[in-house]
Scaffold this motif. Structure first.
Motif, PDB file in Angstrom:
ATOM      1  N   LEU A  32      55.186  -5.780 -28.659  1.00 41.65           N
ATOM      2  CA  LEU A  32      56.435  -5.444 -27.973  1.00 41.65           C
ATOM      3  C   LEU A  32      57.199  -6.705 -27.551  1.00 41.65           C
ATOM      4  O   LEU A  32      58.433  -6.761 -27.667  1.00 41.65           O
ATOM      5  N   ALA A  33      56.477  -7.691 -27.076  1.00 45.02           N
ATOM      6  CA  ALA A  33      57.128  -8.950 -26.676  1.00 45.02           C
ATOM      7  C   ALA A  33      57.805  -9.600 -27.872  1.00 45.02           C
ATOM      8  O   ALA A  33      58.941 -10.075 -27.775  1.00 45.02           O
TER       9      ALA A  33
ATOM     10  N   GLN B 214      58.911  -8.090 -30.534  1.00 42.19           N
ATOM     11  CA  GLN B 214      60.072  -7.269 -30.886  1.00 42.19           C
ATOM     12  C   GLN B 214      61.263  -7.559 -29.970  1.00 42.19           C
ATOM     13  O   GLN B 214      62.398  -7.578 -30.415  1.00 42.19           O
ATOM     14  N   MET B 215      60.982  -7.816 -28.714  1.00 42.03           N
ATOM     15  CA  MET B 215      62.044  -8.064 -27.746  1.00 42.03           C
ATOM     16  C   MET B 215      62.722  -9.422 -27.968  1.00 42.03           C
ATOM     17  O   MET B 215      63.920  -9.556 -27.742  1.00 42.03           O
ATOM     18  N   ILE B 216      61.955 -10.423 -28.416  1.00 42.43           N
ATOM     19  CA  ILE B 216      62.568 -11.732 -28.584  1.00 42.43           C
ATOM     20  C   ILE B 216      63.240 -11.898 -29.952  1.00 42.43           C
ATOM     21  O   ILE B 216      63.965 -12.858 -30.173  1.00 42.43           O
TER      22      ILE B 216
END
Length: 69
Positions: A63-64, A66-68
């Motif tokens: 998820l991290a 994907q967020m960056i």
């Protein structure tokens, strides 16, 4: 502080998840030894307290990333 080591870990983790967390496939794609990949994954765990090889840690890292992106 973001540096080259962080970029290496980011690329490593991205490929690790693209290869369904397979040590063998990921090390082949990165052209590195399996032990080098294990070292990098342990480094990520040491930096964050979350193991990218575990389900919970893997989800957090995925998820991290994907967020960056």
């Amino acid at each position: 502080m973001y540096n080259e080591e962080h970029e290496t870990l980011k690329v490593t983790l991205k490929l690790f998840f693209q290869n369904d967390q397979s040590i063998e496939k990921t090390s082949e794609k990165l052209f590195i030894h399996k032990n080098t990949l294990q070292y990098r994954l342990k480094k990520a765990e040491a930096m964050t307290g979350h193991d990218p090889r575990s389900f919970r840690g893997g989800v957090l890292f995925y998820l991290a990333l994907q967020m960056i992106e």
